[in-house]
Enzyme design. Structure first.
Site, PDB file in Angstrom:
ATOM      1  N   ASN A 135       9.828  -3.840  -1.656  1.00  0.00           N
ATOM      2  CA  ASN A 135      10.075  -3.176  -0.374  1.00  0.00           C
ATOM      3  C   ASN A 135       9.932  -4.193   0.745  1.00  0.00           C
ATOM      4  OD1 ASN A 135      10.364  -0.407  -1.341  1.00  0.00           O
ATOM      5  ND2 ASN A 135       8.224  -0.615  -1.936  1.00  0.00           N
ATOM      6  N   GLU A 160      -7.982  -3.918  -1.538  1.00  0.00           N
ATOM      7  CA  GLU A 160      -8.217  -4.137  -2.970  1.00  0.00           C
ATOM      8  C   GLU A 160      -9.403  -3.260  -3.376  1.00  0.00           C
ATOM      9  OE1 GLU A 160      -7.057  -5.552  -5.872  1.00  0.00           O
ATOM     10  OE2 GLU A 160      -8.888  -4.562  -6.537  1.00  0.00           O
ATOM     11  N   CYS A 204       3.260  -8.922   0.123  1.00  0.00           N
ATOM     12  CA  CYS A 204       2.660  -7.667   0.596  1.00  0.00           C
ATOM     13  C   CYS A 204       2.396  -7.689   2.099  1.00  0.00           C
ATOM     14  CB  CYS A 204       1.351  -7.426  -0.161  1.00  0.00           C
ATOM     15  SG  CYS A 204       0.445  -5.997   0.439  1.00  0.00           S
ATOM     16  N   CYS A 264      -1.525 -11.510  -0.977  1.00  0.00           N
ATOM     17  CA  CYS A 264      -0.391 -11.650  -1.902  1.00  0.00           C
ATOM     18  C   CYS A 264       0.850 -11.870  -1.039  1.00  0.00           C
ATOM     19  CB  CYS A 264      -0.230 -10.398  -2.767  1.00  0.00           C
ATOM     20  SG  CYS A 264      -1.704 -10.060  -3.734  1.00  0.00           S
ATOM     21  N   CYS A 314       5.400   1.138  -1.136  1.00  0.00           N
ATOM     22  CA  CYS A 314       4.380   0.197  -1.631  1.00  0.00           C
ATOM     23  C   CYS A 314       4.423  -1.106  -0.857  1.00  0.00           C
ATOM     24  CB  CYS A 314       4.654  -0.200  -3.085  1.00  0.00           C
ATOM     25  SG  CYS A 314       4.601   1.137  -4.211  1.00  0.00           S
ATOM     26  N   CYS A 325      -6.738  -6.431   4.008  1.00  0.00           N
ATOM     27  CA  CYS A 325      -7.033  -6.909   2.650  1.00  0.00           C
ATOM     28  C   CYS A 325      -7.306  -8.399   2.758  1.00  0.00           C
ATOM     29  CB  CYS A 325      -5.827  -6.654   1.734  1.00  0.00           C
ATOM     30  SG  CYS A 325      -6.165  -7.071   0.011  1.00  0.00           S
ATOM     31  N   CYS A 376      -1.470   8.493  -1.540  1.00  0.00           N
ATOM     32  CA  CYS A 376      -1.762   7.068  -1.710  1.00  0.00           C
ATOM     33  C   CYS A 376      -2.805   6.702  -0.653  1.00  0.00           C
ATOM     34  CB  CYS A 376      -0.459   6.292  -1.515  1.00  0.00           C
ATOM     35  SG  CYS A 376      -0.679   4.522  -1.589  1.00  0.00           S
ATOM     36  N   GLU A 403      -3.674   3.467   7.191  1.00  0.00           N
ATOM     37  CA  GLU A 403      -2.524   4.300   6.860  1.00  0.00           C
ATOM     38  C   GLU A 403      -2.711   4.942   5.493  1.00  0.00           C
ATOM     39  OE1 GLU A 403       1.123   2.431   9.390  1.00  0.00           O
ATOM     40  OE2 GLU A 403       0.754   1.527   7.454  1.00  0.00           O
ATOM     41  N   LEU A 437       0.611  -7.038 -11.993  1.00  0.00           N
ATOM     42  CA  LEU A 437       0.832  -8.268 -12.756  1.00  0.00           C
ATOM     43  C   LEU A 437       1.857  -9.185 -12.073  1.00  0.00           C
ATOM     44  CD1 LEU A 437      -0.080  -9.682 -15.352  1.00  0.00           C
ATOM     45  CD2 LEU A 437       1.802  -8.544 -16.536  1.00  0.00           C
TER      46      LEU A 437
END
Ligand code: SAH
Ligand code: SF4
Length: 391
Positions: free
Chosen positions: A321, A191, A131, A128, A364, A124, A117, A104, A245
């Protein structure tokens, strides 16, 4: 089974020299011929080899026997109420057994700029916990050509190459000298620093002044903190750096960004202090996702300011989000404002990133292209919720 032809859309200058050599152009002419190809591919945006008018027909025919200018294919397009567009793209197949990866890519228009973006990997490996991409099974790295291809297909679709026609639905910035795709952020799936060479080569194609001509200052690479690759990014690409972060102490960051166990906060901030080219004019962006009751207290805002003391930094607060099944909630607006005020009063620009395209899961961390495959973490979450009797 026929072997798919190689696309030259996304190729580096060296690859174009190799392509003309492959079709028999003598050594003394290769630089000139490849420069002509470069101009047609990246400056003019042609999608068909036969459209290169100043190149002799016999050479074009030989090139067309072996190569194409195929871009990623838009499989689906969604347009948000706010004008954000999300494309599901299928990459051209790379071999007989490759069906072509799907990723995407999101376009965020504003009045005076348009930001694309891009994704750097299919899925990935990092998981995280906030995400959506982290719940997608890892598939593979994208090549530099597949990364550049995302920019080319966006420019095709938005009428951003010479002679192109802008779509009439959705917002596309216009005006003297404003390009539809003026900025690129590596904040899609993956990443980027786990795919360093492809990202570096893609940036060199994107920023070449005789082609797509994007300014290095308008390209931002976001990393979850792959410390050993950070200095190379500064030295070899000159792109802007953004660091995810999200927490000010290791015990919380270990949970949110598991890579922190390998490269804890102290090592990460040191790598930022050493980042080549960082200055007050070229600040490092620190991304901080606002998770209700998790990392959003005034004490954490003060800890953030302390942690970044002396660094040329910008802080980007990202309202969380949500995505289907996500284990967090977004902080309340008042809480975000209070947090932002503390950071701002300490002298840092602290814009809150306006969520764009949430209604089409384009914001995001909401990207995920292979819904049918679930990662180990997602399975675990599902199993835990079944054990706990939740839906
Ligand atoms: N892998 C890179 C780049 C892609 S993610 C990285 O982690 O930096 C781009 C940004 O979106 C990162 O700052 C990431 O932490 C953030 N993000 C991920 N999921 C999110 C979510 N659900 N809501 C808001 N931001 C999210
Ligand atoms: Fe990967 Fe970035 Fe998502 Fe973490 S936030 S899982 S590093 S894409």
């Amino acid at each position: 089974m026929t072997v798919p032809m190689k696309s030259l859309a996304g190729a580096t200058r060296a690859e174009l020299v190799a392509a003309v050599a492959e079709v028999g152009v003598p050594e003394g002419e290769r630089r000139m011929r490849s420069a002509q190809l470069w101009h047609w591919i990246y400056h003019r945006g042609v999608a068909d080899i036969s459209a290169m008018r100043n190149i002799a027909r016999p050479l074009l025919e030989k090139l067309a026997e072996r190569f194409t200018l195929a871009r990623p294919q838009i499989v689906a397009e969604q347009i948000s109420a706010d004008g954000t567009r999300k494309w599901l793209l299928r990459m051209p197949a790379r071999g007989v057994h490759d069906k072509g990866a799907e990723i995407e890519c999101v376009y965020i228009p504003e009045n005076d700029r348009g930001t694309l973006c891009v994704s750097s990997q299919v899925g990935c490996t990092l998981n995280c916990t906030f995400c959506h991409t982290g719940t997608q099974a890892w598939a593979r790295n994208l090549s530099h050509a597949e990364i550049v291809g995302q920019v080319m297909v966006a420019r095709d679709r938005l009428g951003d190459f010479p002679g192109g026609v802008a779509p009439t639905d959705g917002l596309v910035p216009s005006g003297e000298g404003v390009r539809a795709v003026s900025n690129v952020v590596f904040m899609g799936q993956g990443e980027p620093l786990y795919n360093f060479e492809s990202v570096r080569d893609a940036i060199s194609v994107l920023t070449d002044g005789e082609g797509l001509s994007l300014s290095k200052r308008r390209i931002t690479v976001s990393t979850s903190g792959v410390v050993p690759e950070m200095s190379r990014l500064g030295e070899e690409c000159g792109a802007m750096l953004a660091v995810s972060l999200h927490a000010t102490n290791d015990s919380l960051r270990d949970k949110l960004v598991p890579l922190n166990r390998k490269y804890p906060i102290e090592t990460l901030t040191q790598a930022c202090r050493d980042y080549p080219g960082a200055s007050n004019a070229r600040r490092i962006t620190f991304e901080y996702v606002m998770l209700k009751g998790v990392n959003d207290s005034p004490a954490e805002a003060r800890a953030l300011v302390k942690l970044l003391k002396g660094l040329p930094a910008k802080i980007n607060l990202i309202p969380f989000n949500p995505w289907p099944g996500s284990p967090y909630e977004c902080s309340d607006w008042d809480t975000i404002e209070r947090f932002s005020e503390i950071v701002f009063n300490a002298g840092y620009a602290s814009p809150v990133r306006t969520p764009r395209g949430r209604d089409i899961l384009a914001a995001c961390g909401q990207l995920k292209s292979e819904t049918e495959r679930v990662s180990a973490r997602a399975r675990l979450m599902l199993e835990e919720s079944l054990v706990n009797g939740l839906d």
